[in-house]
Structures are given as structure tokens and as C-alpha cells.
Design an enzyme around this catalytic site. Structure first.
Site, PDB file in Angstrom:
ATOM      1  N   HIS A 497      -7.640  -3.749 -11.574  1.00  0.00           N
ATOM      2  CA  HIS A 497      -6.597  -4.603 -11.015  1.00  0.00           C
ATOM      3  C   HIS A 497      -6.602  -5.993 -11.638  1.00  0.00           C
ATOM      4  O   HIS A 497      -5.547  -6.627 -11.755  1.00  0.00           O
ATOM      5  CB  HIS A 497      -6.748  -4.686  -9.495  1.00  0.00           C
ATOM      6  CG  HIS A 497      -6.130  -3.526  -8.789  1.00  0.00           C
ATOM      7  ND1 HIS A 497      -6.549  -3.076  -7.557  1.00  0.00           N
ATOM      8  CD2 HIS A 497      -5.119  -2.702  -9.152  1.00  0.00           C
ATOM      9  CE1 HIS A 497      -5.809  -2.040  -7.192  1.00  0.00           C
ATOM     10  NE2 HIS A 497      -4.945  -1.793  -8.139  1.00  0.00           N
ATOM     11  N   GLU A 734      19.726   6.534  -4.201  1.00  0.00           N
ATOM     12  CA  GLU A 734      18.307   6.868  -4.257  1.00  0.00           C
ATOM     13  C   GLU A 734      18.031   8.302  -3.832  1.00  0.00           C
ATOM     14  O   GLU A 734      16.885   8.747  -3.877  1.00  0.00           O
ATOM     15  CB  GLU A 734      17.513   5.924  -3.355  1.00  0.00           C
ATOM     16  CG  GLU A 734      17.625   4.465  -3.755  1.00  0.00           C
ATOM     17  CD  GLU A 734      17.014   3.548  -2.710  1.00  0.00           C
ATOM     18  OE1 GLU A 734      15.848   3.148  -2.887  1.00  0.00           O
ATOM     19  OE2 GLU A 734      17.714   3.249  -1.726  1.00  0.00           O
ATOM     20  N   ASP A 758      13.064   6.326  -6.548  1.00  0.00           N
ATOM     21  CA  ASP A 758      13.228   7.232  -5.408  1.00  0.00           C
ATOM     22  C   ASP A 758      14.118   8.413  -5.765  1.00  0.00           C
ATOM     23  O   ASP A 758      13.863   9.545  -5.327  1.00  0.00           O
ATOM     24  CB  ASP A 758      13.802   6.484  -4.210  1.00  0.00           C
ATOM     25  CG  ASP A 758      12.703   5.859  -3.353  1.00  0.00           C
ATOM     26  OD1 ASP A 758      11.624   6.460  -3.242  1.00  0.00           O
ATOM     27  OD2 ASP A 758      12.922   4.757  -2.806  1.00  0.00           O
ATOM     28  N   CYS A 805      18.614   0.058 -11.426  1.00  0.00           N
ATOM     29  CA  CYS A 805      17.621  -0.980 -11.129  1.00  0.00           C
ATOM     30  C   CYS A 805      16.207  -0.430 -10.999  1.00  0.00           C
ATOM     31  O   CYS A 805      15.281  -1.169 -10.682  1.00  0.00           O
ATOM     32  CB  CYS A 805      17.987  -1.739  -9.858  1.00  0.00           C
ATOM     33  SG  CYS A 805      18.055  -0.701  -8.387  1.00  0.00           S
TER      34      CYS A 805
END
Length: 879
Positions: A497, A734, A758, A805
Site C-alpha cells: 500500500h 451500470e 459495475d 466514466c
């Protein structure tokens, strides 16, 4: 011929060799010359001569000009690993060519996506007795322009016995290298394990080592021999992986010369491992006997613990693994991490348990506050930390220790260290890297228990290069980014991370440098080349000056690219394409503007709602939206309404337990279930000034009734607020349902925005976060593309905008397909805007449409990607 003129082999941008992101070329180990970043894919002969090498991979070519002068042109960096993909040879080794003859072709787009860099060196090798003059200044260059002139050709030709330029043999051996009676002899036979064989980089290492000795050293393979001092001669042997090569040396230092060649091959193995796997080959690389007492060299890649042997620590040079590419010169700086003291004995289970729970609650709140001030990357990492904080096994272990009489601090530390030890024992490097996150969470809780505040900022000197064994995410975010130039860690992982954060912050980073980082003097000037994977710990004044020049040049080039991105974006045939940015906060907005974004295509407003005990009120939301609008200036701001619930639960919004949250109350469903929250958000959005600058976007639409319900609330609020102009309203596509009803949906909204992430997981019925399935949730699957096509066709028929997007909008393979299907707005992460604009400006809509139609009939995402890669390229449809 007294001088040799070298011409530009293709169009492009001319740069000094120091700009090449490869230590072998930049350090002139192969020879001297210039580099070109090409803009066309046809390589022409830079001079007349005989083609000495043109490997099957066709990524490089060398010409022997009159006087025995060798000129090497290497297309891009690390392009040998393409294995010929994207390259086509147009000539054959052994043929004589004129200046300007076409030698090979290459697909710019294919090579650019796969190679480390397109920077292509044109070098004279070796330079013994030769000098360059009339070198072209940095700037644009056209094929056939003079690059530089080589002087000293006649003297070198006489030395080599090649005055007429016709007497050189394939070995490139010179007359002065003849063996003398009584000289010592040494020999060694190896099996070559370099995956790409003896290409330019390893050949340069071998030649450099050979020149360090007086012995005449030759290499033999395939029944041919080569002077080990000649890079071109070594490459001409064509030694591939698994093939035998013999090293022979004659002279007083013959034994040492052979040993040096063997060591050079080991070094090449290390470099190859770093390039291919991001992990150095250690000093434990095996050199073992073959049949008959011969030797084979095998590589062994390793992870990067702090005590791993360092691949190359001589002469003040440390080799590591590139976590974030870049280049910097600055002052070596250290930060100290103290061990937080804890006592073992507790004051009673009830008190200690309550203390731990309070500390954890306080940490949750503080992490939530930090998440609001950072970008998407930081919020995702903090979300992972919160998961560790609430981990049932970790907490059960701690509570068991407390019940046994231990203090909260001792129990928490023991529990986390036990989990870290379990992760360290795993083979999976990504899971091992999560140990740093656990250590970070541990320190957060221990500081709360001790009543100490975590430092908000960690001071740094100007031009700091952080050099430490390891670094925690919270430590990185506390550093002064304006003063931090680069990070060098003794250990670490490329998927940790802290590495992900460094990438988001665009800070060059090397990891796996080993314990030697502890010996770097604080305050000393160091050079971080996170493109070659090296840290220079004791550079010379000349090297420092060169490094500063390189930094300035890179900054200027980046500024040019960002400046070019400030203008509106059009395809080659004049089609207007808007390039927006996905935002998560004010900082993202500022970054987007700098990078040339034409607006915000998606503001993820849920960052205001998550990780808190109460919902944000209208004033807080208005202030945040207004700040973002101000940062964008007059650019559009598309605000996505609260996308919470289901996979993004809220502590202050109790929802019924769901067996499958992804298919439950989320997006607009949650918003309509809690109209009080929705109305507050809409009022704040409608009040942003200038009035009408905000466009609204509804998430997770599956039914036209949902749009009408939201539209009804907006109309009510407009009347209350005295807003008379219409408010642009869009729907997110989506779900397959939304895509399939797009022709009807578009009549009720002003625009559509495709959320590819999605849409992909719902279409393919694969969770994009699933460890076994994530790699298969590819938005270029033909089924997903067909839904994009249905949506885009609906927008085109209605004369309304269709945007994309999701993350696919920044995928270079996807861009021509999205445009070809009818999308006219792409919204990407801010840092990707300049590159996406540059790509779009090289595309033609007609060609994109033709390619997209072909892809719709394919059977898999892999087939789509293969066709795109095969199709788009220089001089073809897309360039």
C-alpha cells in the site's frame, strides 16, 4: 572518407543519451550517440554499409560502415522482450544497403504499450579513437536529417587494417590483439540462460568487462567467433537461451578476463530478473557444472527482505526494484520510528477491554477524517485498515489475552504481530505486504491507548530523498510531499500500500535495496534512477550536474505535455471528444485542471457520507461542492448522487442484513429509501454557484421510474430555491437492464454515463474484487461492448451525450473501441488525461468504428485485445 555522417533513421524528438531510461545506453557503455523518440514506424539506414546484426526479434539493427565503424540503432528500451511482436524486418544480415534504405518497420502503438520506453538510441560502438561532432540539439528531427558526424574514421580504419573499409571479419577482432607465444590461456563453456540471449544490454556488459583486461578475449557459438570487446560482434553471434557459448582468453590476465565475463553474464541475469519480475537475482544465483566439467548459469529470483543480498553494490551503486518509475537527485534523509512501549500486566479484563474498544473507536474516527482529505487511493487504503481494525480473529486473539490478565496494549501488539508472522510465512508476496498495513493499524491503536497523538506532519529538509528500511502508509502521508523527491527502501513490495500511495503521489520509488541502505550517509547527495533501478550513493560532481540537467529536461518535457493537454481534444478527422476527470475531493480537482481535464465527469460524493457517525448536513456538503467547483473554474462538474448502501454501508443508516449486498439496497435505491438524505444532498448541489454549473448523475438505475422520482424531487427543490433554469440530469448505465432500456431512458435524461466497472461485473456475473475472478472481469468482453454499443446508439439517435466514466476509459486498448461505438466523453483519473488526449488526437473515428464492429463479433476479451493490438499502429488505421 575522413568523416562519417550519421542520419536520423526516423522522425521524432532528438535527445541526448542521458535521457534514455537505461543505464547501459545512458552511461555510454555501448558507445556514444544520440536518441530519438520516434513518431513514425519505419527505420531507415542512418548510413551506407553492411548489415551486421538484425535479430529475429527485429528490435535493433547494426550497420558496419566504411572504415569498419559500427552503428547500432535500438528501437525502444526492453523491446527484445516483445520477441518480434510489432516488428517486421525489411532487410537481411549480410546485405549492403545505402543510406536511407528501409531496414525494419515497427508498430508504434504495440511497442509503446509493451516497452519500458520508446526512446531509441543511435550509437557508434565502440568509440575507441573516434569522436562525435555537429551533434544535433534537442528538438524535433526528420528522417534523413544529420544527427552527428563521426571523426577519426581513417585512423581507426588503419589501426584495424581496414583502410578501404572492406576487410573486417565477423569477429571484429583488431590487428593489435594477436596472441604472443607463452601467454597464459583460459577457457570456459556456459549454457546461456538469459531469456532473450545476448542482445544489446548484456553484450554491452560483456564488452565493457573485456576491455578492462589486456588479454585477447573471444566468444564462440554456432561455429563462429567474436571479439569480446565488440558489442556488435557479440550480438552477431546470435546466442539464444539454452545455447552453448565458449569464452576464451589469451594473455597475462586471461584467467581474470574469463572470470569477469562470467560475472558480467550473472549481472545481466540480475538485470533481466528486475526487468521481468521486479525482483533482483541474488548472489545465490547458481553456477554449477555441466557435463564434462563445463559451467551453466541459472537465475533465482527472490523477494525483497531487508537482509537479501544486493544485486550490485559496488562503486556506490545499489540496485533495487522499481516500484514507481521516475528520476531524482537530492539529499539522503532518514526518519526514525520508535517502538511504542507497552506493559504486559493488565489492570483487570473489564477495564482493559473497554480501553481497547475506546482506542479502536477513536482510531476509526481519525482514519475517517484522514480519508476525507485524501484522494481515492488513500481512501481505499484506509478502508483496508478499517477492515483490519475490525477483523474478528485479530480482536478475538486480543480479547483472549486480555481475559488472561494482559494489558490492552500488550494484547493488541501480540495479536497483530502474530497475524504479521502468519502473513510473512506465506508464499504470496501480495499477502506478505499486508503486514505493513497491520503494523500501521497496530501503531494507531497503541498511540491512542498511550494518549499520544500521531504526528500530522513529519518534517523533511528541502530536496529530500527518503532512505529507510521500510515505510508505513501513515508515515508516507505525514511527509511533506513538496519536499519529498523520492523514496528508497531496503525491503518492501511493488504491490504494498505504501507503493500504491507513492504512485498516486507520483513519487519515484525503489524497493529491495537491502541492508546497504543503512550505510548511506544522511545529508549526502544521491541520485535515484527509478527507471534503471539504481541508487547512486556517492555520485561524482559531474554525475550530479548531469542528473540535475536531466531533471530539468524532464520537468520541461512534462510541462510541454501538460500544456498540450490544456487545449480541446479532437480526433484526426475533427471529431470533438471531451476528456473529463473522475474526482474524489478538492485536491483531485486541482490536479485535474493542471493535467488538462475539461471538467469533472464523475464526483464520487460518497466520501462525505462514509466512515462517520452522522450524515453530512447541507452546509457541509455545499461547502465541499463549492470548493470543488471553484477549483474547476468554469469547467462542468458532474456530481454523482450518493452511491451508498449495500457494498458501502453507513453506520448511521441501519439497513436490513443482505445475503448479497451487490444486488440489494445500493445507489438510487438507497437514496429513494431515505429521501431525507437525498433531499439534503440535492439542495446543497443546487445551491452551488454559479447556478447551473453542476450536472447531476443518478447511480445504479434499472428503471425509468427511478429517474422520474429523482426528477420530481429536483423540481420541487428548484421551486423552493427559486431556480428557474433547468438542471442537467444524467443516468448511470451500470446494469444490463439500464443499457437495454437506454433508448427509452435517454428520453427522460439529458445524458448517459457508462460506469464500466459495475456494468462489467453485473454482465459477467463476476465480482471484480474476487481473488480468483478479478482478472477475468474485463470490460472489453464482447458482451459488455455490445451493451456499450446499445447505449451509445441510443445517445446518438437522441442527439445527446454518452460518456464513459469507468476505469476502461483510461485503457489504451479500449479508447478506440469506445469512440468507435459512439462515446464522445471519457472521464479518467486526473493523471491519465494528457496521455488519453494524446492518443485520441492520433485516431480517426471511421477507423475506430470499423475496428469496434469487428470486435463485437469476437468471442472473448482476450480476442478483442489481440485484434486491437494487431490493428492500431503507425501508418495504419489509428495513427
Amino acid at each position: 572518407m575522413s568523416n562519417l555522417q550519421i542520419l536520423a533513421p526516423f522522425n521524432g524528438w532528438c535527445s541526448p543519451l542521458e535521457e534514455v531510461p537505461d543505464a547501459v545506453f545512458a552511461g555510454r557503455m555501448l558507445g556514444d550517440g544520440l536518441a530519438i523518440d520516434p513518431t513514425n514506424g519505419s527505420l531507415l539506414a542512418p548510413c551506407a554499409g553492411e548489415i551486421i546484426t538484425l535479430p529475429a526479434s527485429a528490435h535493433a539493427v547494426s550497420i558496419r560502415a566504411a572504415g569498419g565503424i559500427d552503428v547500432l540503432i535500438h528501437v525502444g528500451i526492453d523491446t527484445v522482450q516483445l520477441g518480434g511482436r510489432g516488428f517486421e524486418a525489411r532487410a537481411q544480415p549480410g546485405t549492403t544497403v545505402r543510406a536511407g534504405a528501409e531496414l525494419l518497420r515497427f508498430d508504434l502503438d504495440v511497442v509503446a504499450r509493451a516497452a519500458k520506453s520508446l526512446m531509441s538510441p543511435i550509437v557508434v560502438t565502440p568509440m575507441d579513437g573516434l569522436t562525435l561532432r555537429q551533434c544535433r540539439a534537442e528538438g524535433p528531427v526528420a528522417a534523413g536529417d544529420l544527427l552527428f558526424e563521426v571523426t577519426g574514421v581513417i585512423a581507426v580504419a588503419k589501426q584495424r587494417g581496414l583502410v578501404n573499409g572492406s576487410g573486417a571479419d565477423a569477429s571484429g577482432a583488431d590487428a593489435s590483439g594477436a596472441a604472443r607465444p607463452g601467454d597464459a590461456k583460459a577457457a570456459q563453456t556456459l549454457i546461456m540462460t538469459l531469456r532473450q540471449g545476448l542482445h544489446a544490454r548484456p553484450a554491452a556488459l560483456l564488452a565493457q568487462r573485456a576491455r578492462s583486461f589486456t588479454a585477447q578475449t573471444t566468444l564462440a557459438a554456432h561455429g563462429r567467433t567474436a571479439n569480446a570487446r565488440s558489442v556488435v560482434a557479440i550480438m552477431a553471434l546470435g546466442v539464444g537461451q539454452g545455447e552453448e557459448i565458449s569464452i576464451q582468453a589469451t594473455g597475462a590476465d586471461a584467467v581474470r578476463a574469463v572470470a569477469a565475463i562470467v560475472a558480467a553474464i550473472q549481472e545481466a541475469l540480475r538485470m533481466e530478473a528486475v526487468a521481468a519480475h521486479g525482483a533482483p537475482v541474488t548472489a545465490d544465483s547458481v553456477i554449477g557444472p555441466c557435463a564434462g566439467g563445463e559451467m551453466a548459469i541459472n537465475s533465482a529470483s527472490t523477494s525483497c527482505p531487508a537482509d537479501s543480498p544486493v544485486a550490485g553494490t559496488t562503486l556506490g551503486l545499489l540496485r533495487g526494484v522499481i516500484a514507481v518509475a521516475g528520476f531524482a537527485v537530492g539529499r539522503a534523509t532518514r526518519i526514525e520510528r520508535r517502538e511504542i512501549p507497552v506493559v504486559e500486566a493488565g489492570t483487570g479484563p473489564a477495564l482493559e477491554s473497554a480501553a481497547l474498544e475506546r482506542a479502536q473507536a477513536d482510531v476509526r474516527l481519525s482514519l475517517g477524517r484522514v480519508a476525507k482529505t485524501g484522494g481515492v487511493t488513500r481512501r481505499e487504503i484506509i478502508a483496508a485498515h478499517l477492515e483490519f481494525l475490525d477483523d474478528p480473529q485479530l480482536n478475538e486473539t486480543a480479547q483472549n489475552l486480555i481475559a488472561a490478565g494482559k494489558s490492552a496494549g500488550f494484547a493488541w501488539r501480540t495479536a497483530t504481530r502474530s497475524c504479521i508472522a502468519s502473513l510473512d510465512a506465506l508464499d504470496n508476496s501480495r499477502l506478505r505486504e499486508r503486514g505493513d498495513d497491520l503494523l500501521d493499524v497496530e501503531s494507531h491503536v497503541l498511540l491512542e491507548l498511550a494518549g499520544e497523538a500521531r504526528p500530522v506532519t513529519i518534517p523533511l529538509p528541502e530536496r529530500a530523498v527518503l532512505i529507510v528500511d521500510d515505510l508505513l502508509p501513515s508515515e508516507l502521508t505525514a511527509l511533506d510531499q513538496k519536499r519529498l523527491l523520492a523514496i528508497c527502501l531496503g525491503r518492501g513490495g511493488v504491490t504494498s500500500h505504501v507503493a500504491i500511495l507513492a504512485a498516486a503521489m507520483e513519487i519515484p520509488m525503489l524497493i529491495g535495496l537491502g541492508n546497504a541502505v543503512r550505510n548511506v550517509a544522511s545529508g549526502s547527495t544521491v541520485i535515484v534512477d527509478a527507471e534503471a533501478g539504481t541508487l547512486q550513493t556517492a555520485p561524482t560532481p559531474a554525475a550530479i550536474d548531469t542528473a540535475h540537467t536531466k531533471v530539468e529536461s524532464r520537468l520541461a518535457r512534462r510541462a510541454k505535455m501538460q500544456a498540450a493537454a490544456q487545449t480541446d481534444c479532437y480526433t484526426l478527422d475533427g471529431t470533438r471528444i471531451e476528456v473529463f476527470a473522475n474526482l474524489g475531493n478538492v485536491q483531485d480537482a486541482a490536479t485535474a485542471v493542471v493535467n488538462g481535464a475539461e471538467g469533472c465527469g464523475l464526483l464520487r460524493t460518497e466520501f462525505l457520507f462514509l466512515d462517520r457517525e452522522t450524515a453530512p448536513d447541507e452546509a457541509e456538503q455545499l461547502a465541499t461542492y463549492q470548493d470543488i467547483a471553484a477549483a474547476l473554474g468554469s469547467r462542468p462538474l458532474i456530481l454523482r448522487l450518493m452511491d451508498v448502501g449495500g457494498d458501502k454501508p453507513l453506520r448511521y443508516l441501519p439497513l436490513p442484513a443482505e445475503e448479497n449486498p451487490a444486488l440489494g439496497l445500493r445507489g438510487v435505491r438507497t437514496a429513494l429509501a431515505r429521501p431525507d438524505l437525498l433531499r439534503t444532498q440535492l439542495r446543497a448541489a443546487l445551491r452551488v454557484q454559479p447556478s447551473g454549473s453542476v450536472r447531476l448523475l443518478i447511480p445504479m438505475i434499472t428503471d425509468i421510474a427511478e429517474v422520474l422520482a429523482v426528477r420530481g424531487i429536483i423540481d420541487e427543490l428548484r421551486a423552493e430555491l427559486g431556480i428557474h433554469h433547468p438542471i442537467a440530469l444524467g443516468a448511470m448505465i451500470e446494469t444490463p437492464a439500464a443499457a437495454l432500456i437506454a433508448p427509452a431512458l435517454i428520453r427522460e435524461v439529458d445524458f448517459l454515463s457508462i460506469g464500466s466497472n459495475d456494468l462489467t461485473q453485473y454482465t459477467l456475473a463476476m465480482d471484480r474484487g474476487h481473488p480468483q475472478l478479478a482478472a477475468r472481469t474485463d470490460a472489453l468482453h464482447p458482451a459488455v461492448l455490445r451493451l456499450v454499443a446499445v447505449t451509445a446508439n441510443a445517445g446518438t439517435a437522441a442527439g445527446k451525450m454518452v460518456a464513459v466514466c469507468g476505469s476502461v476509459a483510461a485503457d489504451r486498448y479500449a479508447v478506440p473501441l469506445l469512440l468507435g461505438l459512439g462515446a464522445r466523453e471519457l472521464s479518467v483519473v486526473p493523471a491519465a488525461v494528457p496521455a488519453i488526449k494524446r492518443q485520441i488526437r492520433a485516431l480517426r473515428i471511421e477507423d475506430c468504428h470499423e475496428l469496434a464492429m469487428k470486435c463485437l463479433d469476437l468471442a472473448s476479451a482476450a480476442a478483442v485485445r489481440a485484434l486491437v493490438e494487431e490493428t492500431i499502429g503507425p501508418g495504419e488505421n489509428m495513427q
